[in-house]
Design an enzyme around this catalytic site. Structure first.
Site, PDB file in Angstrom:
ATOM      1  CB  SER A 128      -9.650  -0.670  -4.701  1.00  0.00           C
ATOM      2  OG  SER A 128      -8.364  -0.371  -5.390  1.00  0.00           O
ATOM      3  CG  HIS A 129      -9.178   1.188  -9.106  1.00  0.00           C
ATOM      4  ND1 HIS A 129      -8.613   0.954  -7.722  1.00  0.00           N
ATOM      5  CD2 HIS A 129      -9.643   2.351  -9.175  1.00  0.00           C
ATOM      6  CE1 HIS A 129      -8.621   2.531  -7.246  1.00  0.00           C
ATOM      7  NE2 HIS A 129      -9.228   3.047  -8.124  1.00  0.00           N
TER       8      HIS A 129
ATOM      9  CG  LEU B 198      -3.693   6.280 -13.404  1.00  0.00           C
ATOM     10  CD1 LEU B 198      -2.691   7.196 -13.301  1.00  0.00           C
ATOM     11  CD2 LEU B 198      -4.782   6.816 -14.172  1.00  0.00           C
TER      12      LEU B 198
ATOM     13  NE  ARG C 244     -12.841   8.614  -0.044  1.00  0.00           N
ATOM     14  CZ  ARG C 244     -12.880   8.920   1.358  1.00  0.00           C
ATOM     15  NH1 ARG C 244     -11.761   9.257   1.828  1.00  0.00           N
ATOM     16  NH2 ARG C 244     -13.926   9.526   2.277  1.00  0.00           N
TER      17      ARG C 244
ATOM     18  CG  ASP D 221      -7.636  -1.374  -1.078  1.00  0.00           C
ATOM     19  OD1 ASP D 221      -8.139  -2.401  -0.661  1.00  0.00           O
ATOM     20  OD2 ASP D 221      -6.598  -1.365  -1.895  1.00  0.00           O
TER      21      ASP D 221
ATOM     22  CG  HIS E 178       9.147  14.533   3.820  1.00  0.00           C
ATOM     23  ND1 HIS E 178       9.148  13.703   4.617  1.00  0.00           N
ATOM     24  CD2 HIS E 178      10.099  14.873   3.076  1.00  0.00           C
ATOM     25  CE1 HIS E 178      10.517  13.157   4.448  1.00  0.00           C
ATOM     26  NE2 HIS E 178      10.876  13.901   3.370  1.00  0.00           N
TER      27      HIS E 178
HETATM   28  P1  NDP Z   1      -0.603  -0.607  -4.005  1.00  0.00           P
HETATM   29  O1  NDP Z   1      -0.096   0.016  -2.788  1.00  0.00           O
HETATM   30  O2  NDP Z   1      -1.477  -2.017  -3.709  1.00  0.00           O
HETATM   31  O3  NDP Z   1       0.445  -1.168  -5.100  1.00  0.00           O
HETATM   32  C1  NDP Z   1       1.084   0.106  -5.907  1.00  0.00           C
HETATM   33  C2  NDP Z   1       1.995  -0.315  -6.564  1.00  0.00           C
HETATM   34  O4  NDP Z   1       3.274  -1.334  -5.714  1.00  0.00           O
HETATM   35  C3  NDP Z   1       1.807  -1.862  -7.737  1.00  0.00           C
HETATM   36  O5  NDP Z   1       2.323  -1.605  -8.995  1.00  0.00           O
HETATM   37  C4  NDP Z   1       2.017  -2.889  -6.847  1.00  0.00           C
HETATM   38  O6  NDP Z   1       2.289  -4.070  -7.731  1.00  0.00           O
HETATM   39  C5  NDP Z   1       3.344  -2.385  -6.393  1.00  0.00           C
HETATM   40  N1  NDP Z   1       3.899  -3.197  -5.202  1.00  0.00           N
HETATM   41  C6  NDP Z   1       2.991  -3.617  -4.037  1.00  0.00           C
HETATM   42  N2  NDP Z   1       3.813  -4.271  -3.039  1.00  0.00           N
HETATM   43  C7  NDP Z   1       5.054  -4.404  -3.773  1.00  0.00           C
HETATM   44  C8  NDP Z   1       6.297  -5.230  -3.325  1.00  0.00           C
HETATM   45  N3  NDP Z   1       6.490  -5.710  -2.251  1.00  0.00           N
HETATM   46  N4  NDP Z   1       7.628  -4.992  -4.029  1.00  0.00           N
HETATM   47  C9  NDP Z   1       7.475  -4.232  -5.199  1.00  0.00           C
HETATM   48  N5  NDP Z   1       6.189  -3.675  -5.766  1.00  0.00           N
HETATM   49  C10 NDP Z   1       5.104  -3.885  -5.011  1.00  0.00           C
HETATM   50  O7  NDP Z   1      -1.615   0.292  -4.868  1.00  0.00           O
HETATM   51  P2  NDP Z   1      -2.601   1.627  -4.469  1.00  0.00           P
HETATM   52  O8  NDP Z   1      -3.451   1.246  -3.354  1.00  0.00           O
HETATM   53  O9  NDP Z   1      -1.389   2.686  -4.224  1.00  0.00           O
HETATM   54  O10 NDP Z   1      -3.446   2.059  -5.799  1.00  0.00           O
HETATM   55  C11 NDP Z   1      -4.197   0.864  -6.232  1.00  0.00           C
HETATM   56  C12 NDP Z   1      -4.760   1.312  -7.620  1.00  0.00           C
HETATM   57  O11 NDP Z   1      -5.588   2.425  -7.551  1.00  0.00           O
HETATM   58  C13 NDP Z   1      -3.891   1.879  -8.627  1.00  0.00           C
HETATM   59  O12 NDP Z   1      -3.714   0.970  -9.937  1.00  0.00           O
HETATM   60  C14 NDP Z   1      -4.133   3.220  -8.897  1.00  0.00           C
HETATM   61  O13 NDP Z   1      -4.224   3.725 -10.387  1.00  0.00           O
HETATM   62  C15 NDP Z   1      -5.583   3.285  -8.440  1.00  0.00           C
HETATM   63  N6  NDP Z   1      -6.103   4.640  -8.264  1.00  0.00           N
HETATM   64  C16 NDP Z   1      -6.851   5.346  -9.004  1.00  0.00           C
HETATM   65  C17 NDP Z   1      -7.365   6.603  -8.683  1.00  0.00           C
HETATM   66  C18 NDP Z   1      -7.896   7.298  -9.833  1.00  0.00           C
HETATM   67  O14 NDP Z   1      -8.165   8.666  -9.337  1.00  0.00           O
HETATM   68  N7  NDP Z   1      -8.334   6.740 -10.822  1.00  0.00           N
HETATM   69  C19 NDP Z   1      -6.958   7.304  -7.456  1.00  0.00           C
HETATM   70  C20 NDP Z   1      -6.181   6.329  -6.621  1.00  0.00           C
HETATM   71  C21 NDP Z   1      -5.772   5.001  -6.896  1.00  0.00           C
HETATM   72  P3  NDP Z   1       1.346  -5.228  -7.684  1.00  0.00           P
HETATM   73  O15 NDP Z   1       0.041  -4.653  -8.231  1.00  0.00           O
HETATM   74  O16 NDP Z   1       1.862  -6.248  -8.468  1.00  0.00           O
HETATM   75  O17 NDP Z   1       0.906  -5.509  -6.325  1.00  0.00           O
HETATM   76  O1  PYC Z   2      -9.379   4.612  -4.822  1.00  0.00           O
HETATM   77  O2  PYC Z   2      -8.629   6.682  -4.255  1.00  0.00           O
HETATM   78  C1  PYC Z   2      -9.368   5.786  -4.983  1.00  0.00           C
HETATM   79  C2  PYC Z   2     -10.033   6.391  -6.384  1.00  0.00           C
HETATM   80  C3  PYC Z   2     -10.427   7.765  -6.541  1.00  0.00           C
HETATM   81  C4  PYC Z   2     -10.918   7.771  -7.668  1.00  0.00           C
HETATM   82  C5  PYC Z   2     -10.823   6.572  -8.257  1.00  0.00           C
HETATM   83  N1  PYC Z   2     -10.346   5.754  -7.394  1.00  0.00           N
END
Ligand code: NDP
Ligand code: PYC
Length: 338
Positions: free
Chosen positions: A47-48, A124, A187, A189, A230
Site C-alpha cells: 500500500s506504500h 512512518l 486506506r 490497502d 474505542h
Molecule cells: P499492518 O496492520 O499491516 O501492520 C501493522 C504493524 O503490525 C506492523 O509493524 C506489522 O509488522 C505488525 N504486525 C502485523 N501482524 C503482526 C503479528 N502477527 N505479530 C506482530 N506484529 C504484527 O499495517 P497498517 O495497515 O496498519 O499500516 C500499513 C502502513 O501504512 C504503515 O507503515 C503506516 O505508516 C502506513 N500509513 C501511512 C499513512 C500516512 O498518512 N502517511 C496513513 C496510514 C497508514 P510487519 O510489517 O512485519 O507485518
Molecule cells: O493508506 O491510509 C493510508 C494513507 C493515507 C495517506 C497515506 N497513506
C-alpha cells in the site's frame, strides 16, 4: 503471460523517479520520494510502495503541490525543531530536520521534530528507523484525511493516523519497530483491493449507510473503522490533537476539506519524537538494553513474532530476488511517462 512482473530495486527506483520528474517534480524531491517508495516496495508494504506513484502524480497534476518547495528550519525552543515544507512533499522536510532532531535529543534527552505544511503519503517506519540508526528511540505520528469513523459512529472524523515506534538494538542490524494505522487497515490497502476487485474482511469499513461491508468500493465511499474499537478511536483522536492541533496544522477533517475532492495526497503536519537512552540512563544504559532484549526474547521464544519481522524478512528477500508487482500497476505507471 503471467499477470506479475519481477523488477530489481534499481528498476523500481528508476521507474518511480522518471514518473515523478516527467510530471514536474523537482529532482531532489523526486529522489527522496522514489527512495521511500522503493523502501516500501522492498519491504512488501504494497500500500506504500510503487502504487503511491499514481497518487503522487495525480497530486502533481492537481496543481495543489509545490513541486520544488524548499523546506525551512526554525527552532522555537531548544528541544523543538520545526520544518516548514511550504506545501511540498514531506520527505525533504524530514531530511532537513533529522540532523537537528538528533543533535537536540542528544543535548536535551528528548526532542521533537515538527513538520508543517507537507503533503504526506509514506509509511512512518523509514523515519523511525532513521532515528534509531542514531541510537535514539523514535516515535512518529501524522493525521491524513477524515475517512475513519469514531467507534460507535458512522461518519469519517479521523484520518487513518499512523503511529510508529522504533527502539534501537545495539548488536542487531534492525531495531524493534512497529508502525500501524489507527484504522483497522491503511486506506491504501482498501484501494488496492478495489483495484483488484477483491472483497475486504468485515471490520475494516462501513458503507455509506453505515452498514458493515466487504465491498472495497462501498468502503471507500463510506467510512473506515478504527482498530481495536474505542481504543483505536482514542489513539486516532490523540494523533489529531498532537500532530494537528498542538503543532498548529490541519486535522484530517480540515485536510480533507482543503483537498476539495481532488483526491490528492493529504496535506497536514507530522510530529516526531526522539529520546536519547544514554541521557535517560547514563551508566545503566547497557543493563537496560539487556532487559529490553529479555523482553523481545520472551515474545519470540514462545513462537510469537516481533512487529516488522515479516517486513525485515521481505527486505532481505527483495535485495536478493527483486520484487514482484502486478503487471497492470507497472503499466499504469509507465503510462504516466507517455
Ligand atoms: P499492518 O496492520 O499491516 O501492520 C501493522 C504493524 O503490525 C506492523 O509493524 C506489522 O509488522 C505488525 N504486525 C502485523 N501482524 C503482526 C503479528 N502477527 N505479530 C506482530 N506484529 C504484527 O499495517 P497498517 O495497515 O496498519 O499500516 C500499513 C502502513 O501504512 C504503515 O507503515 C503506516 O505508516 C502506513 N500509513 C501511512 C499513512 C500516512 O498518512 N502517511 C496513513 C496510514 C497508514 P510487519 O510489517 O512485519 O507485518
Ligand atoms: O493508506 O491510509 C493510508 C494513507 C493515507 C495517506 C497515506 N497513506
Amino acid at each position: 503471460m503471467s499477470d506479475r512482473i519481477n523488477l530489481s530495486l534499481d528498476q523500481v527506483y528508476d521507474l518511480a523517479l522518471r514518473a515523478l520528474t516527467h510530471n514536474g517534480m523537482a529532482e531532489d524531491h523526486a529522489q527522496a520520494i522514489a527512495d521511500v517508495i522503493t523502501q516500501g516496495q522492498r519491504d512488501e508494504c504494497h500500500s506504500h510502495g510503487l502504487y503511491r506513484v499514481l497518487v503522487c502524480v495525480r497530486s502533481l497534476r492537481s496543481g495543489k503541490i509545490a513541486p520544488a518547495a524548499r523546506p525551512t528550519l526554525t527552532q522555537p525552543a531548544p528541544s523543538i525543531v520545526k520544518v516548514d515544507a511550504h506545501q511540498g512533499y514531506s520527505q525533504l522536510a524530514f531530511q532537513t530536520g533529522l540532523p537537528a532532531l538528533v543533535e537536540q535529543a542528544r543535548k536535551q534527552g528528548v526532542a521533537a521534530l515538527v513538520i508543517r505544511n507537507c503533503f504526506h503519503f509514506s509509511a512512518l517506519w523509514p523515519e523511525v528507523e532513521a532515528i534509531a540508526r542514531h541510537g535514539l528511540v523514535g516515535m512518529a505520528m501524522t493525521p491524513s484525511h477524515a475517512w475513519v469513523a469514531p467507534e460507535g459512529g458512522s461518519k469519517g472524523v479521523f484520518g487513518t493516523n499512523p503511529l510508529a515506534f522504533a527502539w534501537p538494538r545495539p548488536n542487531r542490524e534492525e531495531p524493534f519497530v512497529f508502525d500501524f494505522a489507527t484504522s483497522a487497515i491503511a486506506r491504501g490497502d482498501i484501494e488496492l483491493h478495489a483495484r483488484q476487485q477483491q472483497p475486504i474482511p468485515l471490520g475494516w469499513a462501513l458503507d455509506a449507510e453505515g452498514a458493515p461491508t466487504t465491498d472495497a468500493h462501498a468502503a471507500l465511499a463510506g467510512a473506515m473503522q478504527t482498530f481495536g474499537g474505542h481504543k483505536g478511536s482514542a489513539l486516532a483522536a490523540m494523533i489529531e490533537l498532537l500532530a494537528g492541533a498542538l503543532i498548529g496544522d490541519m486535522t484530517s477533517a480540515e485536510s480533507l476539506a482543503f483537498d476539495d475532492g481532488v483526491g490528492a495526497t493529504p496535506c497536514h503536519g507530522e510530529l516526531l519524537l526522539a529520546f536519547d537512552p544514554q541521557r535517560f540512563l547514563g551508566d545503566d544504559f547497557e543493563q537496560s538494553q539487556q532487559r529490553a532484549e529479555q523482553l523481545f526474547a520472551a515474545i519470540t521464544d514462545q513462537g510469537a513474532r516481533l512487529p516488522s519481522q515479516r517486513r525485515f524478512a521481505a527486505r532481505q528477500r527483495s535485495k536478493r530476488e527483486g520484487v514482484w508487482l502486478s503487471r497492470s500497476l507497472v503499466q499504469d505507471i509507465k503510462d504516466l511517462l507517455a
